[in-house]
Design an enzyme around this catalytic site. Structure first.
Site, mmCIF file in Angstrom:
data_model
loop_
_atom_site.group_PDB
_atom_site.id
_atom_site.type_symbol
_atom_site.label_atom_id
_atom_site.label_comp_id
_atom_site.label_asym_id
_atom_site.label_seq_id
_atom_site.Cartn_x
_atom_site.Cartn_y
_atom_site.Cartn_z
ATOM 1 C CG ASP A 112 37.196 51.508 20.803
ATOM 2 O OD1 ASP A 112 37.400 50.815 19.782
ATOM 3 O OD2 ASP A 112 38.071 52.237 21.287
ATOM 4 C CG ASP A 284 36.618 50.377 28.752
ATOM 5 O OD1 ASP A 284 35.624 51.123 28.711
ATOM 6 O OD2 ASP A 284 37.725 50.713 28.287
ATOM 7 C CB CYS A 322 46.111 40.637 47.067
ATOM 8 S SG CYS A 322 45.884 40.229 45.329
ATOM 9 C CB CYS A 324 46.733 37.959 42.603
ATOM 10 S SG CYS A 324 48.282 38.826 42.897
ATOM 11 C CB CYS A 327 49.714 38.834 46.549
ATOM 12 S SG CYS A 327 49.691 40.551 46.005
ATOM 13 C CG HIS A 353 48.634 43.110 42.671
ATOM 14 N ND1 HIS A 353 48.117 42.519 43.813
ATOM 15 C CD2 HIS A 353 48.442 44.446 42.823
ATOM 16 C CE1 HIS A 353 47.658 43.451 44.619
ATOM 17 N NE2 HIS A 353 47.847 44.626 44.048
HETATM 18 ZN ZN LIG Z 1 47.973 40.488 44.413
#
Ligand SMILES: [Zn+2]
Length: 389
Positions: A112, A284, A322, A324, A327, A353
């Site tokens: 930025d 973002d 999920c 990930c 998870c 996550h």
């Molecule tokens: Zn997850």
């Protein structure tokens, strides 16, 4: 202001970069309504859009290694000019080979302009037509940013995408919004004139608060300047959701179709879907990692407070849908235990996550636009999402 390279070798490096620099072209691959899928070509590889960029304020995405961020599928990281200028200093980063090398992130980086953070200092800064003088939040020392200085700092940091210096005003203060918009326009021209590095894309920023006529004027002026991408600033700063959506619907059609559009500082799941629906390509936000440090998990149906006593003996993952690392391996009970025991791993697992949730959401959005099913996807998503701002 005349640009002086810190060393001959760095100028040579820039010249070398010019020979191999991509043209920052933006290929539009698919479109549905105002939503689009594209590829933005940067020196650190192509960026598939729509894309969500995690924020690495101090040249680190908090609690994660760059390898973890990479494995999550993130493709763009944002770093903050104000913070890195104060500490460790942009010249030090340049001496260490630039931001990519310093923080070991090989994919595209966005910085930025430093403006937003400086203007957030409230009592500690003074603005004039030429720039802004402010006091460091670290040691109280006095500093000054101008458009030229902001570009020079961002050239030292060396991100792929850099931002014009702008002023963000409170969204409902008309006189201040107009003043800040006019300054932003003058500063956009000065930022363009100050830019020297050929291997960075400088984006212009549209301001104008929550006022349609100011937004239209700002979009018209900023898009009359030849930027390789355009950002919409001054949203998600206290205005209503309805006003944010209205401003996006007004501004995006006024920006060139052939350049990426970046909505700054926005990143809740529903805001991403609503932004893409209105023609935004880049987002973002600190939200996923900040929520992770405040014990909150993002899901596609809303937020979960992992301190919830009901999770104490819950063997299920945060989100059964999920995929990930968190998870796939850990229970809600374990994550709640880590939080209560004040273990660092809590923030890491929740950051993995939360970022995965947004990165996967963007991948699904791209796929839906490509398949022509995004409008149905968005309608179903927004119906199922419980907003908790
Ligand atoms: Zn997850």
């Amino acid at each position: 202001m005349k640009y002086k390279p810190a060393s001959q070798s760095r100028q040579e490096g820039y010249n070398q970069a010019l020979m191999t620099a991509p043209d920052f072209s933006f290929d539009l691959l698919a479109r549905q309504g105002n939503a689009r899928v594209g590829v933005f070509h940067t020196p650190h590889g192509p960026l598939q859009t729509p894309v969500f960029a995690p924020v690495g304020t101090q040249a680190t995405v908090k609690s994660l290694t760059p390898r973890q961020v990479d494995e999550l599928g993130a493709s763009l990281v944002l770093a903050n000019t104000y913070h890195l200028y104060l500490r460790p200093g942009d010249e030090l980063v340049a001496q260490m080979g630039g931001l990519h090398r310093f923080m070991r992130w090989e994919k595209p980086i966005l910085t930025d302009s430093g403006g937003f953070q400086v203007f957030s200092l409230a009592e500690m800064r003074k603005v004039d037509e030429d720039g802004v003088t402010f006091k460091s939040h670290i040691d109280g020392s006095t500093h000054r940013f101008t458009p030229e200085k902001s570009v020079l700092i961002q050239e030292n940091l060396g991100a792929d995408i850099i931002m014009a210096f702008d002023e963000c005003a409170p969204p409902y203060e008309r006189a201040y919004c107009e003043l800040a918009m006019n300054r932003t326009h003058a500063w956009a021209e000065r930022s363009l004139n100050a830019k020297k590095r050929p291997d960075q894309a400088l984006f212009g920023i549209v301001q104008g608060g929550a006022f349609p006529d100011l937004r239209a004027r700002s979009a018209g002026f900023i898009s009359s300047l030849d930027f390789p991408g355009y950002a919409i600033g001054g949203l998600s700063v206290g205005e209503t959701k309805e006003d944010m959506h209205r401003m996006l619907e007004l501004v995006t059609p006024l920006l060139p179709e052939s350049r990426p559009r970046y909505l700054m500082g926005v990143g809740s799941p529903e805001d991403l879907v609503n932004g893409v629906l209105r023609g935004i390509d880049i987002f973002d936000c600190v939200l996923p990692t900040r929520l992770a440090r405040h014990q909150a998990a993002m899901t596609r149906t809303g937020r979960l407070n992992m301190m919830n006593a009901g999770f104490a003996r819950d063997p299920n993952p945060i989100d059964a849908s999920c995929g990930c690392y968190t998870c796939r391996n850990f229970s809600r009970a374990y994550i709640r235990h880590l939080i209560i025991a004040r273990e660092m791993l809590a923030a890491t697992l929740l950051s993995i996550h939360n970022l995965h949730t947004l990165v996967q959401l963007m991948a699904d959005i791209r796929e839906a636009i490509g398949a022509g099913t995004f409008e149905a996807f968005a309608a179903e998503f927004l119906r199922g999402y419980e907003s908790r701002e």
